[in-house]
Design an enzyme around this catalytic site. Structure first.
Site, PDB file in Angstrom:
ATOM      1  N   TYR A 179      61.603  27.073  74.116  1.00  0.00           N
ATOM      2  CA  TYR A 179      63.024  27.280  73.843  1.00  0.00           C
ATOM      3  C   TYR A 179      63.872  26.434  74.795  1.00  0.00           C
ATOM      4  O   TYR A 179      64.766  25.708  74.376  1.00  0.00           O
ATOM      5  CB  TYR A 179      63.365  28.770  73.996  1.00  0.00           C
ATOM      6  CG  TYR A 179      64.820  29.069  73.789  1.00  0.00           C
ATOM      7  CD1 TYR A 179      65.341  29.127  72.498  1.00  0.00           C
ATOM      8  CD2 TYR A 179      65.678  29.272  74.865  1.00  0.00           C
ATOM      9  CE1 TYR A 179      66.688  29.379  72.292  1.00  0.00           C
ATOM     10  CE2 TYR A 179      67.019  29.525  74.668  1.00  0.00           C
ATOM     11  CZ  TYR A 179      67.520  29.584  73.386  1.00  0.00           C
ATOM     12  OH  TYR A 179      68.853  29.827  73.192  1.00  0.00           O
ATOM     13  N   GLY A 211      76.454  37.435  65.213  1.00  0.00           N
ATOM     14  CA  GLY A 211      76.472  37.026  66.620  1.00  0.00           C
ATOM     15  C   GLY A 211      77.571  36.041  66.999  1.00  0.00           C
ATOM     16  O   GLY A 211      78.701  36.127  66.527  1.00  0.00           O
ATOM     17  N   GLY A 217      74.561  29.107  61.120  1.00  0.00           N
ATOM     18  CA  GLY A 217      74.129  30.407  61.640  1.00  0.00           C
ATOM     19  C   GLY A 217      75.294  31.322  61.929  1.00  0.00           C
ATOM     20  O   GLY A 217      75.349  31.970  62.973  1.00  0.00           O
ATOM     21  N   GLY A 236      77.898  32.877  66.304  1.00  0.00           N
ATOM     22  CA  GLY A 236      78.360  32.066  65.175  1.00  0.00           C
ATOM     23  C   GLY A 236      79.376  32.809  64.337  1.00  0.00           C
ATOM     24  O   GLY A 236      80.403  32.244  63.930  1.00  0.00           O
ATOM     25  N   SER A 291      72.063  25.854  76.098  1.00  0.00           N
ATOM     26  CA  SER A 291      71.890  27.007  76.972  1.00  0.00           C
ATOM     27  C   SER A 291      71.677  26.483  78.387  1.00  0.00           C
ATOM     28  O   SER A 291      71.200  25.365  78.566  1.00  0.00           O
ATOM     29  CB  SER A 291      70.663  27.800  76.548  1.00  0.00           C
ATOM     30  OG  SER A 291      70.289  28.697  77.574  1.00  0.00           O
TER      31      SER A 291
END
Ligand SMILES: *[C@@H]1O[C@H](CO)[C@@H](O)[C@H](O)[C@H]1NC(C)=O
Length: 328
Positions: free
Chosen positions: A203, A51, A47, A53, A176
């Site tokens: 998530y 952003g 990814g 990544g 996260s």
């Protein structure tokens, strides 16, 4: 007092508060300042066309690494590649296509990497999806779970041979701090939660899976010289609100611009844990703002971590041959 004066004072107070809060948030960001050189090393970031990544890949390219941009969309990835080569002068940046929501795609991708790359020093499991509708992948798995956990799980296992061969090497998984509100329902991993807050909860659950995965992976890789750690990137301005439609979404976008960190700042913990010499050999840990933090309780529960691993093996249909990588 006159009305205009009161209004002025109120406005000044609001501006002052915003600046203060903003300053506080920005002050909290730790920037990676390690001078580690990556010439001769190969890194792979999933990814990485945008952003966090992208900024991670850009940093590794600056350090002279061979950079593999593992992305889903060829065109976007080629654009990112061109930008990175342009900015760093490092032309050893390649695009490889992988779709984490397809186990077939992951197996094809890792086979090619394992056959064609001589080494792999750093693997950053960065790709993931945020809130989405409860849909299922071609493999019949929950889209959020597969993109954020089952997919990276399989991808990592199938790259272990190469990582071991290149040891000391590092695996960094972007989790996260929302993992702290996540829950592992070990007998019902593939079913989305299904209530009004479900999307956010789904998530968080996948991000908690990242941590349990990291704990068990570190244990399995003990004495191999391959470390496995997880990071929280911080609250980052992502592009998921490109054109906010409602008033509240517009307000959310404005406040994100004000208080959330840029993706470049958000990449710092990933970069630190990937390259810093200070944490050489450290494994099975969770980092927030470049600092080691305790994992949520369930990610410290060895039994639960092992069970999640075994269940995940079933969901990705890991073959006896694929399991071999931990044997030798
Ligand atoms: C990777 O390649 C090596 C040979 O270089 C092979 O022994 C190994 O089984 C391969 N691993 C996977 C997961 O395909």
């Amino acid at each position: 007092m006159e009305a205009w004066l009161i209004t002025l004072i109120v406005i000044l107070c609001v501006i002052f508060t915003i600046l203060f809060v903003k300053y506080y948030f920005v002050m909290k960001i730790k920037w990676d300042n390690s001078a580690t050189c990556l010439v001769g090393k190969t890194v792979l970031i999933t990814g990485s066309n945008i952003g966090i990544g992208y900024n991670t890949a850009l940093d590794f390219a600056k350090r002279g690494a061979r950079v593999i941009l593992a992305c889903r969309n060829q065109e976007k990835a080629e654009d990112a590649r061109a930008k990175i080569v342009d900015a760093t002068g490092n032309s050893n940046v390649v695009v490889k296509i992988v779709d984490l929501s397809s186990l077939n795609s992951i197996r094809k991708f890792t086979k090619e990497i394992n056959e064609t790359e001589e080494r792999l020093d750093i693997l950053v499991n960065n790709a993931g999806i945020g809130c989405n509708d409860h849909s299922y992948t071609v493999d019949g798995l929950s889209l959020t779970m597969q993109s954020n956990h089952f997919g990276p799980f399989l991808l990592t296992i199938l790259l272990i041979d190469l990582l071991k061969k290149s040891s000391p090497s590092r695996i960094v998984t972007v989790s996260s701090d929302l993992a702290f509100i996540g829950k592992i329902n070990i007998n019902d991993l593939n079913r989305p939660v299904g209530t009004i807050f479900a999307k956010a909860l789904d998530y968080s659950n996948t991000k908690l899976c990242n941590l349990l995965f990291t704990t068990e992976l570190a244990k399995k890789l003990d004495t191999t010289g391959v470390t496995a750690n997880a990071v929280h990137p911080g609250a980052v301005q992502t592009d998921f609100l490109k054109q906010p439609k409602t008033f509240w979404l517009k307000m959310l976008k404005i406040s994100m611009k004000l208080f959330y960190r840029t993706t470049e700042a958000g990449a710092q913990t990933s970069i630190y844990v990937s390259v810093s010499k200070d944490i050489e050999g450290i494994t099975g840990s969770f980092y927030i703002d470049c600092k080691k933090t305790s994992m949520p309780r369930s990610a410290q529960n060895a039994d639960l971590c092992r069970k999640l691993w075994e269940k995940s093996e079933e969901f990705v249909k890991l073959t006896a041959e694929e399991k071999q990588c931990f044997k030798h």
